[in-house]
Write an enzyme that holds these catalytic residues in place. Sequence first.
Site, short mmCIF file in Angstrom:
data_model
loop_
_atom_site.label_atom_id
_atom_site.label_comp_id
_atom_site.label_asym_id
_atom_site.label_seq_id
_atom_site.Cartn_x
_atom_site.Cartn_y
_atom_site.Cartn_z
N GLY A 47 0.85 -1.20 0.00
CA GLY A 47 0.00 0.00 0.00
C GLY A 47 0.88 1.24 0.00
O GLY A 47 0.69 2.15 0.80
N SER A 49 1.69 3.68 -2.33
CA SER A 49 1.65 4.74 -3.34
C SER A 49 1.00 6.04 -2.89
O SER A 49 1.17 7.07 -3.55
CB SER A 49 0.93 4.23 -4.59
OG SER A 49 -0.34 3.72 -4.22
N ALA A 139 -5.63 0.26 2.12
CA ALA A 139 -7.00 0.72 2.39
C ALA A 139 -7.76 0.43 1.11
O ALA A 139 -7.45 0.98 0.06
CB ALA A 139 -7.03 2.19 2.72
N TYR A 234 -16.90 4.88 13.58
CA TYR A 234 -15.55 4.34 13.36
C TYR A 234 -15.19 3.23 14.35
O TYR A 234 -15.32 2.06 14.04
CB TYR A 234 -14.49 5.47 13.35
CG TYR A 234 -13.25 4.98 12.64
CD1 TYR A 234 -12.99 5.32 11.31
CD2 TYR A 234 -12.38 4.07 13.25
CE1 TYR A 234 -11.88 4.79 10.64
CE2 TYR A 234 -11.29 3.55 12.59
CZ TYR A 234 -11.05 3.92 11.29
OH TYR A 234 -9.97 3.38 10.62
N LYS A 243 -10.62 -3.34 12.54
CA LYS A 243 -9.35 -2.94 13.17
C LYS A 243 -9.08 -3.76 14.44
O LYS A 243 -7.93 -4.02 14.78
CB LYS A 243 -9.34 -1.45 13.48
CG LYS A 243 -9.35 -0.54 12.24
CD LYS A 243 -8.09 -0.65 11.41
CE LYS A 243 -8.06 0.37 10.28
NZ LYS A 243 -6.93 0.15 9.35
P1 NAI Z 1 -4.76 5.52 1.00
O1 NAI Z 1 -6.04 5.37 0.28
O2 NAI Z 1 -4.02 6.81 0.88
O3 NAI Z 1 -3.71 4.36 0.54
C1 NAI Z 1 -4.11 3.05 0.28
C2 NAI Z 1 -2.99 2.29 -0.40
O4 NAI Z 1 -3.44 0.93 -0.59
C3 NAI Z 1 -2.61 2.80 -1.80
O5 NAI Z 1 -1.22 2.65 -1.99
C4 NAI Z 1 -3.36 1.84 -2.74
O6 NAI Z 1 -2.77 1.69 -4.03
C5 NAI Z 1 -3.21 0.56 -1.95
N1 NAI Z 1 -4.20 -0.48 -2.31
C6 NAI Z 1 -5.53 -0.45 -2.18
N2 NAI Z 1 -6.06 -1.64 -2.60
C7 NAI Z 1 -5.02 -2.41 -2.99
C8 NAI Z 1 -4.91 -3.73 -3.51
N3 NAI Z 1 -5.96 -4.52 -3.69
N4 NAI Z 1 -3.66 -4.18 -3.82
C9 NAI Z 1 -2.56 -3.40 -3.66
N5 NAI Z 1 -2.61 -2.16 -3.14
C10 NAI Z 1 -3.83 -1.67 -2.82
O7 NAI Z 1 -5.06 5.15 2.52
P2 NAI Z 1 -4.49 5.63 3.92
O8 NAI Z 1 -5.43 6.60 4.52
O9 NAI Z 1 -3.04 5.96 3.86
O10 NAI Z 1 -4.68 4.28 4.77
C11 NAI Z 1 -3.65 3.34 4.99
C12 NAI Z 1 -3.88 2.70 6.35
O11 NAI Z 1 -3.80 3.72 7.36
C13 NAI Z 1 -5.27 2.06 6.50
O12 NAI Z 1 -5.14 0.88 7.26
C14 NAI Z 1 -6.05 3.11 7.28
O13 NAI Z 1 -7.10 2.56 8.00
C15 NAI Z 1 -4.95 3.63 8.19
N6 NAI Z 1 -5.20 4.93 8.82
C16 NAI Z 1 -5.62 6.00 8.08
C17 NAI Z 1 -5.93 7.20 8.70
C18 NAI Z 1 -6.41 8.39 7.92
O14 NAI Z 1 -6.95 9.32 8.56
N7 NAI Z 1 -6.23 8.45 6.64
C19 NAI Z 1 -5.79 7.35 10.17
C20 NAI Z 1 -5.24 6.21 10.83
C21 NAI Z 1 -5.00 5.03 10.18
#
Ligand code: NAI
Length: 397
Positions: A47, A49, A139, A234, A243
Amino acid sequence: MLILPKIRGFICTTAHPAGCHQVVAEQIAYVKAQAPIVGPKNVLVIGASTGYGLASRIAATFGAGAKTIGVFYEKAADDKRTASAGWYNTAAFEQMAHADGLYAKSINGDAFSNAIKAQVAALIKRDLGQVDLIVYSLASPRRVHPETEQLFSSVLKPIGATYHSKTVDVFRGEVNDIDISPATQEEIDHTEAVMGGEDWQLWIDYLKAQNLLAEGVTTVAYSYVGPELTHDIYKAGTIGHAKDHLRTTAVNITDSLKDVHGLAMISVNKALVTQASAAIPVVPLYISLLYKLMKAQGTHEGCIEQIYRLYKEHLYSGQPLYLDSDGQIRLDDLEMHADIQAQIESLWPQVTTENLLTSTDIEGYRDEFYRLFGFNTAGVDYSQDIDANVKIASIEN
Ligand code: NAI
């Protein structure tokens, strides 16, 4: 082509290569300006990117000089469409990593599949031998199970009772009441299958079986807790349930890594504008208030500041880990500060469409949202034509 933002609901369907390059360059510059991290050497980011995963890759590369393999699911440009933001981010990231002589290779495809796991394992074996840090930062709205081929779709719903709150239409600037009916048991199970820990465990088991995990390996996945205000949607909702499963999985993974003295951790991060969080009802309004208060207090952080801190002050501080009562690292300490949360609680009932601009940082939210797709960055002339077809150095396309 001329590339302008096209917003559809909570997503932007275009992305700007030069703008994405700029946003990545800013994150790299931030890390380079900090003290180096004596940390991981060979890192796999699943994940990698956008959002927290991209920041994890950047901090490992430019903070610790690590070699990284990044996995993600992004789209290259075609005749009609720009590439996705994560594609352009990675093209820029690799270009800058390679310019500094640092190893960085990427694999684009479904991380939930056996085929991508096999491709990654082969690359680790060939180029790195073993990995000492695996960041799990997926995500996704859906997952096809690698064995049964069942499609699971995640939902963002409360559990047990209808949730009544207010939410914002970010681009219309409208604050509206919202009622979200509770998830069915099937929806709860599906969300756990997508955003819980099963796939994380599969990754670790797979890499371990092939002897690709170094002695003392660390793996970390990200979670969110948030305040009482968002708990029903959430923490106590379908995503929070998933989670919880992720947290239990961390314990199981640590157990399975005993012979290599490995450790699986959950880091609870701050709420930030990312493609994933934009999709959650109520959360964008909460973030708009949070940003206003944290910026005023001087404690606001983005993904890169959070992850730099995760490495420097927690995972690679050389000190014993400081954990909460659930055994998790808390990077959300500044968000959850009593003073900030007390202010949010008192301001929340007062926010309306009419006072949205002054009572929250909705403009800051929008700006960050545009920046996720490479818009609104300084130094990029958006009135100029630009080639949307950008290559990621390590990917054949
Ligand atoms: P994001 O949407 O920015 O990044 C998601 C990443 O997952 C991207 O690189 C995407 O290409 C990759 N991805 C999605 N489906 C895929 C698949 N089938 N195969 C390969 N890659 C795949 O998300 P974000 O917000 O950075 O979230 C990442 C983690 O951080 C999650 O577990 C989220 O719950 C957690 N998180 C996010 C917060 C927020 O406020 N954004 C707060 C605390 C935790």
